[in-house]
Design a protein around this motif. Sequence first.
Motif, mmCIF file in Angstrom:
data_model
loop_
_atom_site.group_PDB
_atom_site.id
_atom_site.type_symbol
_atom_site.label_atom_id
_atom_site.label_comp_id
_atom_site.label_asym_id
_atom_site.label_seq_id
_atom_site.Cartn_x
_atom_site.Cartn_y
_atom_site.Cartn_z
ATOM 1 N N HIS A 185 0.848 -1.187 0.000
ATOM 2 C CA HIS A 185 0.000 0.000 0.000
ATOM 3 C C HIS A 185 0.891 1.248 0.000
ATOM 4 C CE1 HIS A 185 -3.349 -2.666 1.047
ATOM 5 N NE2 HIS A 185 -2.559 -3.183 1.973
ATOM 6 N N PHE A 186 0.711 2.103 -1.009
ATOM 7 C CA PHE A 186 1.516 3.314 -1.082
ATOM 8 C C PHE A 186 1.102 4.275 0.024
ATOM 9 C CE2 PHE A 186 2.425 7.652 -2.467
ATOM 10 C CZ PHE A 186 3.751 7.539 -2.857
ATOM 11 N N THR A 187 2.065 4.704 0.833
ATOM 12 C CA THR A 187 1.785 5.626 1.928
ATOM 13 C C THR A 187 2.656 6.879 1.854
ATOM 14 O OG1 THR A 187 3.419 4.492 3.327
ATOM 15 C CG2 THR A 187 1.137 3.755 3.499
ATOM 16 N N GLY A 188 3.720 6.833 1.036
ATOM 17 C CA GLY A 188 4.719 7.891 1.088
ATOM 18 C C GLY A 188 5.587 7.681 2.319
ATOM 19 N N PHE A 189 6.588 8.524 2.493
ATOM 20 C CA PHE A 189 7.438 8.420 3.676
ATOM 21 C C PHE A 189 6.783 9.231 4.788
ATOM 22 C CE2 PHE A 189 10.569 7.705 0.215
ATOM 23 C CZ PHE A 189 10.961 6.430 0.595
ATOM 24 N N THR A 190 6.015 8.547 5.621
ATOM 25 C CA THR A 190 5.198 9.231 6.621
ATOM 26 C C THR A 190 5.960 9.549 7.907
ATOM 27 O OG1 THR A 190 4.424 7.064 7.395
ATOM 28 C CG2 THR A 190 3.084 8.188 5.757
ATOM 29 N N GLY A 191 7.194 9.108 8.007
ATOM 30 C CA GLY A 191 7.975 9.403 9.199
ATOM 31 C C GLY A 191 9.325 9.995 8.851
ATOM 32 N N LEU A 192 9.539 11.270 9.230
ATOM 33 C CA LEU A 192 10.826 11.937 9.038
ATOM 34 C C LEU A 192 11.159 12.675 10.324
ATOM 35 C CD1 LEU A 192 10.246 13.471 5.467
ATOM 36 C CD2 LEU A 192 11.577 11.424 6.000
ATOM 37 N N ALA A 193 12.403 12.603 10.760
ATOM 38 C CA ALA A 193 12.816 13.242 12.008
ATOM 39 C C ALA A 193 13.825 14.345 11.716
ATOM 40 C CB ALA A 193 13.423 12.211 12.967
ATOM 41 N N SER A 194 13.575 15.535 12.255
ATOM 42 C CA SER A 194 14.433 16.684 11.973
ATOM 43 C C SER A 194 15.852 16.492 12.495
ATOM 44 C CB SER A 194 13.826 17.958 12.561
ATOM 45 O OG SER A 194 13.607 17.818 13.956
ATOM 46 N N HIS A 195 16.000 15.845 13.661
ATOM 47 C CA HIS A 195 17.350 15.620 14.183
ATOM 48 C C HIS A 195 18.127 14.682 13.259
ATOM 49 C CE1 HIS A 195 15.280 16.998 17.879
ATOM 50 N NE2 HIS A 195 16.457 17.525 18.172
ATOM 51 N N GLY A 196 17.449 13.683 12.742
ATOM 52 C CA GLY A 196 18.103 12.781 11.789
ATOM 53 C C GLY A 196 18.489 13.507 10.519
ATOM 54 N N GLY A 197 17.601 14.417 10.073
ATOM 55 C CA GLY A 197 17.916 15.216 8.887
ATOM 56 C C GLY A 197 19.131 16.093 9.112
ATOM 57 N N SER A 198 19.262 16.646 10.322
ATOM 58 C CA SER A 198 20.417 17.479 10.657
ATOM 59 C C SER A 198 21.710 16.655 10.628
ATOM 60 C CB SER A 198 20.245 18.113 12.043
ATOM 61 O OG SER A 198 19.096 18.935 12.084
ATOM 62 N N ILE A 199 21.657 15.463 11.195
ATOM 63 C CA ILE A 199 22.828 14.587 11.185
ATOM 64 C C ILE A 199 23.170 14.190 9.755
ATOM 65 C CG2 ILE A 199 23.702 12.326 11.901
ATOM 66 C CD1 ILE A 199 21.928 12.623 14.425
ATOM 67 N N GLY A 200 22.146 13.876 8.957
ATOM 68 C CA GLY A 200 22.374 13.519 7.563
ATOM 69 C C GLY A 200 23.002 14.648 6.779
#
Length: 275
Positions: free
Chosen positions: A100-115
């Motif tokens: 079932h297509f849901t998109g990426f429904t979970g993103l974390a800003s702290h993880g984005g900062s580390i990335g």
Amino acid sequence: MGPIEWNIDPEIVMLFGVFPLRYYGILFVTGLLLGYGIVKRIYISESVPTENLEKLSTYLFIGILVGARLGHCLFYDFAYFSQHPIEIFLPFKITDGNWHFTGFTGLASHGGSIGAILAILLYYYKSNTSLLWIMDRIAIGAPITAAFIRLGNFMNSEIYGKPTGGDFGVIFVRDDMIPRHPTQLYEAFSYLIIFGLLWYCYKKTNLIRHKGFILGLLFALLFSARLLLEIFKENQVAFEDGMALNMGQLLSIPFIGIGITLIMISRMKNKPTIS
């Protein structure tokens, strides 16, 4: 004046009958493009080839998305994704063998900062540019991207605040009829103020010459705002209910410490010497 009722459908339209186009995705991309535009303006003003920024932007785009996704899966929902690892990198939920297509429904800003930091480090390894020179300038555009991501959360009626306890706030009708703190807007507004301060420091002072100062100021201010505003925010996952500080606050503390350290080091290195 009573509370505002918020009942916007996060989905704008279903493309080809399969892929949902959402406000969140549009605001996320808009934030990235605006942040890129600000940094590009800085590169041009300093007569630095924009081709360098275009290469860096590719690293950043991938690093932010991968980091934000992994951050959510590891920090907030490890129990589930440890059992469904394939769903970490696929925009599908697999139930009883059905996709079932849901998109990426979970993103974390702290993880984005580390990335983002890891992406810049990788770019630095392959280029001859000063690491802190790059990060100071990326730091100026970063709060704009962060602000638009929080506006996307508001459109999704997610990551909202605790009940206000009065006849004011925002009612997120899709979840309940309780007036709540619109913490997404609190954060977005805070990040815009931080951008204004960083832009002032860049344009009106000589602090950009102190390598690491702007980056340190970003970390110290942005994650201090996050630490404080989490007080008004509902916990995102159940295991946070028994914690003195929630996951967002715990992850913010190291960034604040790094920020203060960078500010102190950058100032110490630029102290006038007595001859």
